[in-house]
Scaffold this motif. Structure first.
Motif, PDB file in Angstrom:
ATOM      1  N   ASP A 138      40.979  31.614  38.183  1.00 46.04           N
ATOM      2  CA  ASP A 138      41.141  32.919  38.383  1.00 46.04           C
ATOM      3  C   ASP A 138      40.967  33.512  36.721  1.00 46.04           C
ATOM      4  OD1 ASP A 138      41.549  35.687  39.572  1.00 46.04           O
ATOM      5  OD2 ASP A 138      43.514  35.699  38.479  1.00 46.04           O
ATOM      6  N   GLY A 139      41.596  32.752  35.747  1.00 45.48           N
ATOM      7  CA  GLY A 139      41.507  33.200  34.303  1.00 45.48           C
ATOM      8  C   GLY A 139      40.187  33.243  34.097  1.00 45.48           C
ATOM      9  N   PHE A 140      39.275  32.300  34.633  1.00 45.65           N
ATOM     10  CA  PHE A 140      37.832  32.387  34.059  1.00 45.65           C
ATOM     11  C   PHE A 140      37.159  33.609  34.637  1.00 45.65           C
ATOM     12  CE2 PHE A 140      33.554  31.302  35.089  1.00 45.65           C
ATOM     13  CZ  PHE A 140      32.832  31.025  33.710  1.00 45.65           C
ATOM     14  N   ARG A 165      44.726  29.247  39.763  1.00 48.55           N
ATOM     15  CA  ARG A 165      45.157  30.059  38.603  1.00 48.55           C
ATOM     16  C   ARG A 165      44.302  30.218  37.512  1.00 48.55           C
ATOM     17  NH1 ARG A 165      50.360  28.995  40.219  1.00 48.55           N
ATOM     18  NH2 ARG A 165      50.622  27.615  38.594  1.00 48.55           N
ATOM     19  N   MET A 166      43.868  29.065  37.039  1.00 47.36           N
ATOM     20  CA  MET A 166      43.003  28.455  36.060  1.00 47.36           C
ATOM     21  C   MET A 166      41.625  29.148  36.137  1.00 47.36           C
ATOM     22  SD  MET A 166      44.267  24.756  35.464  1.00 47.36           S
ATOM     23  CE  MET A 166      42.871  24.149  34.295  1.00 47.36           C
ATOM     24  N   ARG A 207      47.649  25.732  41.069  1.00 45.47           N
ATOM     25  CA  ARG A 207      47.363  25.745  39.535  1.00 45.47           C
ATOM     26  C   ARG A 207      46.049  25.915  39.251  1.00 45.47           C
ATOM     27  NH1 ARG A 207      47.187  21.158  36.601  1.00 45.47           N
ATOM     28  NH2 ARG A 207      47.943  20.227  38.276  1.00 45.47           N
ATOM     29  N   ARG A 260      38.233  36.507  36.427  1.00 49.55           N
ATOM     30  CA  ARG A 260      38.527  37.830  36.345  1.00 49.55           C
ATOM     31  C   ARG A 260      37.845  38.531  35.173  1.00 49.55           C
ATOM     32  NH1 ARG A 260      40.370  39.838  40.700  1.00 49.55           N
ATOM     33  NH2 ARG A 260      41.550  37.996  40.928  1.00 49.55           N
ATOM     34  N   ARG A 303      38.044  21.639  31.991  1.00 43.47           N
ATOM     35  CA  ARG A 303      39.316  21.841  32.184  1.00 43.47           C
ATOM     36  C   ARG A 303      40.059  20.624  33.314  1.00 43.47           C
ATOM     37  NH1 ARG A 303      41.121  26.618  30.422  1.00 43.47           N
ATOM     38  NH2 ARG A 303      39.656  27.215  28.793  1.00 43.47           N
TER      39      ARG A 303
END
Ligand code: ADP
Ligand code: ZN
Ligand code: ZN
Length: 863
Positions: free
Chosen positions: A790-792, A787-788, A784, A794, A846
């Motif tokens: 990655d969101g930052f 993935r978080m 998880r 990308r 986060r």
């Protein structure tokens, strides 16, 4: 106006903490001083990195690049529950103690520490912790103290008619605390009827509190004696006294006259050595304590107390260093370096010299030059073992201004050496990676021997590269950084070619000794001929036999520890795996255990397959232990030794083994890459590489470079003396360019080819690289958070950052943690640094634990 300071504390947070300096410590709390401060409910040692007279926001090291808005920044800050978190005057706590009279870290090192924290995105306190000496002067103690609730509770039990057994015990402790009127060392609890248990119960009731405190250790001292300075008149008086006393002594029936004893004392203290500990003097001069006492009463001896130094490492007396006169190529390299040093400006030089070309001699001259100029010198070597060798050369040449620093020294000894350096008593430091932070003042040269070695990279926080930090240190100090290698890393040689570093070349071995002849042994041929997959080919076996006949020595490189690489079930194909890591266990025959080389886990050797219970377990692949056994079997008359981390655990064992080999008491030495490093054995005429393929197969873009370096290094161990050397390299991939170029000992061709590959693939030196691993014991968490993140990351691709992943790391599980990996590449280092700093702030925001995100800037291992 009160003074405030920023203190770096060894906690995994990328920030410093604000403390107030109480009036009593004003003037002593300086940048670089070690201090004791209250942190949460404990006392911690930290180092002051900034002093100022207002309590403004503490700065995070990476703020400049963080890219966060003010609001989220302060939110992130408040998550650190620390000493000085809330930066209002009310809550700022005070420094308890300043540990050093002179700041432990000189200003240049404070600057270096800040650079390391910023560049490697490392928690600043952990960076400074690696720079400081072991805190031997402070002892941590656990204390218990009485609370107000405790006093109430005490009255309550006291008023009871009948007390339970437990209450009686509790009473004893409460009364002790009451009587003492202050906190009591937890060690005393054991002597009370209720012991620790009673205290724990009371703590749960909040009747008592435990706290950890730092206490200054009282320095143990010893008496030092010195000969009092004498004037001629005193001398006459003394003479008169002496004759008189001589007579007294004779009358007492002592056979040795005082004058004689006195003579010896005086000689020891003046002509021979100078002031020394009393105990040493008594031995050296063969005198009794009473003689010394008398001389002291007469004012002819002075004495004082000094902190007790730990037993000094005895200087080796039976070692005469080779006295070499620089040859022409060494001289011209040294002349260049000397010219840079005389200019007193920062420069980086690469001393690129084939194995056996005499680089060490050039280093020594450079150190000598630094000392002559009134400055200091730092010599870094990749392994503890080499500190012994180079340290000994330096001591023989420069005497006791040489200090040796490495992580395997006991704390007290390391602290002693460290302070010898800090006080300026030692002006040459020989050490491993962490010695790059040695507190030398004004070094004129920082030498990094075998600069390509991966041992310079620290693989735990702070993940710095010792060579690169050495260069930055040289820049800060206005010194010359001198890197040496026969097989420079791609990055370094690229810098030398582009002119960023200056290239110095030693093209030939000393006295024009020839390089060893290298031959590739194609193991496929050997197999076809013999139909057996024997680890030692016919060719290598007969070459070893020839050495035994001739009475010279052979080295066998086998770059795997243990007996067999793994245990495989022939029925179901399963291998014995580590419980904590996704890796097969290695079979160690001598310990009779299966062991994980990553986390240290061991288990018993399986008799049946854990999965299918089949008995068809096969042990696959030969490790160093097995090769040693095989050599003993093949050559029963030979003396075989083994050098690897299992066989040699201590410095003494290491010295013994290498000493025996150097003295010709061992004929064949088998071992891991430890045998390939730097040694200078004169009678080795054969090096056998049992398999060149081990490092080639790793999933790493540096696999070819590593293989090339290892083969070239180990080949360099042959034929260093007057006898010609030969190298046999066994491989199943004889056509691989790393193997081919190593066989030809052709660094330049290898470099050209490898550089093209790096350029094509956008790998260093053509891109900055960072490895980011998100890890947790729970796979869901790790996934998880990845993935978080990655969101930052990308969206940063638009700003010239390339993001690979997240994917399961090659070591998908390590030490019980599941691991997901990002590889970041960018042609611009600043873009990369900004993205990483942003990513870490994002994680803090986060609530992704900082310890779960590992950032490795300029990684060497991508596992
Ligand atoms: P490198 O580190 O370049 O592989 P070393 O510094 O270990 O090489 O030197 C190799 C050997 O050559 C050592 O035994 C050293 O004592 C010897 N040596 C060095 N310089 C000279 C010289 N000028 N003349 C003769 N022998 C030398
Ligand atoms: Zn099985
Ligand atoms: Zn493991």
């Amino acid at each position: 106006m009160p003074t405030y300071c920023e203190v770096a504390l060894a906690v995994p947070l990328r920030r410093t903490f604000t403390y107030a300096v109480p009036a009593s410590l004003e003037g002593r709390a300086e940048v670089g001083s070690r201090v004791v401060v209250p942190f949460r409910r404990r006392a911690m040692i930290g180092v002051i990195v900034e002093v100022r007279d207002n309590a403004a926001e503490p700065r995070r090291v990476s703020d400049a690049a963080s890219g966060l808005d003010e609001k989220s920044k302060s939110k992130a800050q408040h998550r650190g529950r620390g000493g000085g978190t809330e930066v209002t005057e009310k809550t700022i706590r005070e420094i308890t103690e300043v540990l050093d009279g002179v700041p432990a870290l000189p200003p240049a090192l404070v600057e270096l520490g800040k650079w390391v924290a910023g560049y490697y995105l490392a928690p600043v306190g952990e960076v400074f912790r690696s720079m400081l000496p072991p805190a031997v002067e402070v002892r941590h103690e656990r204390e218990v103290r009485l609370t107000d609730a405790g006093r109430d509770y005490e009255r309550e039990i006291q008023s009871l008619q009948n007390r339970t057994a437990l209450q009686v015990e509790e009473m004893a402790l409460l009364q002790l605390l009451e009587v003492e009127g202050k906190a009591v060392n937890a060690a005393r609890l054991a002597k009370l009827p209720g012991g620790e248990a009673a205290a724990e119960r009371l703590a749960r009731r909040r009747a008592v509190e435990f706290a950890r405190v730092a206490r200054r250790r009282k320095a143990r001292t010893q008496k030092i004696v010195a000969w009092a300075a004498e004037d001629p008149k005193a001398k006459d008086d003394a003479e008169a006294q002496r004759t008189q006393r001589g007579a007294e002594e004779a009358a007492e029936g002592t056979s040795v006259g005082v004058s004689e004893a006195e003579q010896r004392i005086r000689e020891e203290l003046t002509a021979l050595r100078g002031p020394m500990p009393l105990a040493v003097l008594l031995k050296a001069a063969h005198v009794s304590r009473s003689v010394v006492d008398r001389l002291e009463r007469q004012g002819r001896l002075l004495s004082w107390e000094e902190p007790l130094a730990v037993e000094e490492e005895p200087f080796e007396t039976d070692f005469t260093p080779p006295s070499n006169v620089l040859n022409a190529q060494q001289r011209s390299a040294f002349d260049e370096v000397r010219a840079w040093m005389q200019r007193g400006e920062f420069a980086t030089g690469l001393l690129y010299g084939v194995t056996g070309s005499g680089k060490t001699e050039v280093y020594l001259c450079t150190v000598e030059q630094a000392l002559a100029a009134g400055r200091t010198a730092l010599v870094l070597v990749p392994e503890i073992a080499l500190t012994l060798w180079i340290g000994r050369l330096c001591r023989a040449r420069f005497g006791d201004v040489v200090a040796v620093l490495h992580s395997a020294l006991p704390d007290v000894e390391r602290a002693r050496e460290w302070w010898r350096v800090r006080r300026g008593e030692a002006r040459v430091v020989v050490g491993t990676r962490s010695a790059v932070f040695a507190p030398l003042e004004r070094p004129a040269v920082v030498i990094v021997d075998e600069e390509q070695e991966s041992a310079y990279k620290q693989e735990e926080t702070p993940r710095y590269h010792g060579r690169d930090v050495a260069i930055v240190r040289a820049r800060i100090e206005g010194a010359v950084a001198l890197l040496g290698s026969a097989t420079p890393s791609l990055e370094t040689f690229h810098n030398a070619q582009s002119g960023k570093y200056k290239l110095l070349e030693l093209g030939a071995r000393v006295e024009n000794r020839p390089m060893a002849r290298v031959e590739i042994v194609d193991m496929r041929d050997d197999f076809q001929r013999t139909h057996k997959a024997a680890p030692l080919s016919e060719k290598l076996r007969s070459a070893i036999a020839a050495r035994l006949d001739a009475g010279t020595q052979a080295l066998a490189l086998i770059n795997r520890r243990g007996y067999s690489w793994f245990a495989l079930c022939r029925a179901c194909g399963a291998t014995a795996q580590c419980e904590n890591c996704s890796i097969s266990l290695t079979y160690h025959k001598q310990r009779h255990r299966m062991a994980c080389h990553y986390c240290g886990f061991t288990t018993r050797v399986p008799k049946v397959c854990a999965k299918c219970e089949s008995e068809h377990i096969y042990f696959v692949g030969e490790g160093a232990e097995q090769i040693e056994e095989l050599l003993r079997k093949l050559y029963p008359q030979a003396r075989v030794g083994r050098l690897d981390r299992d066989a040699v655990r201590t410095k003494r064992e290491y010295q013994q083994l290498l000493g025996a080999f150097a003295a010709g008491q061992i004929d064949i030495l088998a071992g891991t890459q430890m045998v390939a490093k730097g040694h200078d054995f004169q009678r080795v005429t054969l090096v056998g590489v049992v398999s060149a393929d081990m490092t080639l197969g790793l999933p790493d873009f540096r696999a070819a470079e590593r293989t090339f370096q290892l083969l070239t290094q180990v080949a360099g161990r042959a034929g260093r003396g007057e006898l010609r050397g030969e190298v046999l390299v066994q491989t199943y991939y004889p056509e691989h360019y790393a193997v081919q170029h190593a066989a030809q000992q052709d660094y330049l061709s290898f470099f050209e080819k490898e550089l093209r590959f790096r350029r094509l693939m956008h790998y260093p030196p053509f891109a900055a690289l960072a490895n980011v691993i998100v890890r947790d014991r729970k796979m869901e968490n790790a996934a998880r958070w990845a993935r978080m993140l990655d969101g930052f990351l990308r969206p940063r691709e638009a700003q010239g950052l390339k993001v690979l992943g997240p994917a399961a790391a090659p070591l998908a599980r390590l030490k019980r943690e599941y691991r997901f990996q990002f590889l970041l590449k960018s042609p611009k280092r600043s873009a990369m640094n900004a993205a990483l700093a942003g990513a870490l702030d994002f994680c803090a925001q986060r609530e992704i634990p900082e310890s779960s995100v590992m950032v490795d800037v300029d990684p060497l291992s991508l596992m």
